[in-house]
Write an enzyme that holds these catalytic residues in place. Structure first.
Site, PDB file in Angstrom:
ATOM      1  N   GLY A  12      60.484 -19.860  16.356  1.00 25.88           N
ATOM      2  CA  GLY A  12      59.788 -18.628  16.008  1.00 25.88           C
ATOM      3  C   GLY A  12      58.757 -18.928  14.960  1.00 25.88           C
ATOM      4  CG  PHE A  14      61.936 -18.411  11.594  1.00 24.94           C
ATOM      5  CD1 PHE A  14      62.787 -19.483  11.451  1.00 24.94           C
ATOM      6  CD2 PHE A  14      61.974 -17.671  12.761  1.00 24.94           C
ATOM      7  CE1 PHE A  14      63.671 -19.815  12.463  1.00 24.94           C
ATOM      8  CE2 PHE A  14      62.844 -17.996  13.766  1.00 24.94           C
ATOM      9  CZ  PHE A  14      63.702 -19.077  13.624  1.00 24.94           C
ATOM     10  CG  ASP A 130      63.757  -6.935  14.357  1.00 28.28           C
ATOM     11  OD1 ASP A 130      63.264  -6.061  15.113  1.00 28.28           O
ATOM     12  OD2 ASP A 130      63.429  -8.125  14.408  1.00 28.28           O
TER      13      ASP A 130
END
Length: 353
Positions: A12, A14, A130
């Site tokens: 991702g 991150f 989320d």
């Protein structure tokens, strides 16, 4: 615990996720299967936040467990690593991909597990922020594991600048109060849960929009509710109706929903109190949210970034002024963010399985 990095299983904005293989020096006899989530130390705030929160939530079987953290030097870069439970069953997003939806008995089971996890998260004092299919993983035996707490925050926390807002999460699962006023308390997780449940049944998102601006306008200005699948039972439709109450103060909590017959009648661990339910064709639910004595609604302030499926990095959306009308606020929020690719794509979401 000593470990070495194994095969990649996800990535991702991150960083990356790999299998974590214990070294020979470690006592592997009783070690669970693990993955390691890593990122550069210079961009590790979100991952550190996730580790801190998971440490507080480690006693809940419906939440991915954390086994510690460490630092490493790899290819000339210092990395921050968090060891997590490996959910070999993949995500619910993968499970329904290219399908026409799941059988209702499966949806009941997953929804019940999600509610148990959310109840624990909310009781400890956090909001996940989320909840979506990609962040709901399955263990080898099919049990739900809520994952990805990078955007989670304390319920009721406020920022110094009340005129700034952040949108935490994914637009398809955002609640009306989040879109119009930046409020993201525990009721926002319940709205997202409803979107997840509807998507599990139908096999497609509960909203059908090709543009993020249209979606946010529909949620925040036009009061468009998510689509409730026609094939869902009356109990299921009633359950979703309690998730999709626009006023977060009247939206049902995880504790209340665990008593709803859609899940309670199919779980021996949940006691169903018939006195809290009224008879009649239109509803089989408690007379009002206040039938449950200890219910308190958490309302939080506005926040500062929008996380879309193809990019979870923070985006500065400070041009939106919360003194404007809802429509003007929404236009301001999205005016600085124009993703090049299809905004609803989930190709770049992390996959752990």
């Amino acid at each position: 615990m000593d470990w070495v990095r194994g095969e990649a299983v996800g990535h991702g904005s991150f960083g990356k996720v790999n299998h974590a293989i214990p070294t020979k020096q470690s006592n592997t006899q009783f070690l669970p299967s693990m993955v390691v989530k890593s990122c550069s130390v210079y961009h590790s705030d979100t991952l550190m936040n996730e580790k801190k929160i998971l440490d507080e939530l480690n006693d809940c079987p419906e939440i991915v467990r954390c086994f510690g953290d460490s630092y490493s030097y790899e290819n000339g870069e210092k990395l921050y690593n968090v060891l997590l439970e490996y959910a070999s069953g993949g995500s619910l997003a993968e499970k329904i991909k290219n399908s026409k939806g799941l059988p209702e008995f499966e949806v009941r089971k997953y929804t019940m597990d999600l509610l148990k996890g959310l109840l624990y998260i909310h009781e400890i004092g956090y909001v996940h922020c989320d909840i979506k299919l990609q962040n709901i993983l399955l263990s080898e035996d099919g049990k739900v594991k809520i994952a990805d707490f990078g955007l989670a925050k304390r319920a009721g926390t406020k920022k110094d600048d009340d005129l700034r807002c952040e949108l935490r999460g994914t637009p398809l699962y955002m609640s009306p109060e989040m879109v119009t006023g930046g409020e993201q308390g525990t009721p926002a997780d319940i709205w997202a849960l409803g979107c997840v449940m509807a998507e599990m049944i139908a096999g497609v998102p509960a909203y059908r929009f090709s543009d993020v601006t249209e979606l946010l306008m529909a949620i925040g200005v036009k009061n468009k509710l998510p689509d409730i699948p026609v094939e869902l039972s009356e109990e299921g439709k009633d359950f979703l109706g309690k998730c999709f109450v626009k006023d977060p103060r009247k939206r049902w909590t995880a504790e209340m929903l665990l008593k709803h017959p859609f899940v309670a009648d199919h779980d021996d661990t949940v006691t169903f109190n018939e006195e809290n339910y009224k008879s009649g064709v239109t509803s089989i639910s408690p007379r009002c949210p206040f039938d449950f004595p200890d219910w308190v609604s958490d309302v939080t302030c506005s926040i500062t970034f929008l996380s879309l499926p193809e990019n979870q990095e923070k985006h500065n959306l400070s041009s939106g002024s919360w003194s404007d009308s809802p429509a003007e606020r929404i236009r301001g929020l999205v005016s600085e963010f124009r993703p090049e690719s299809e905004w609803s794509s989930d190709d770049d979401w992390i996959t752990v399985r």
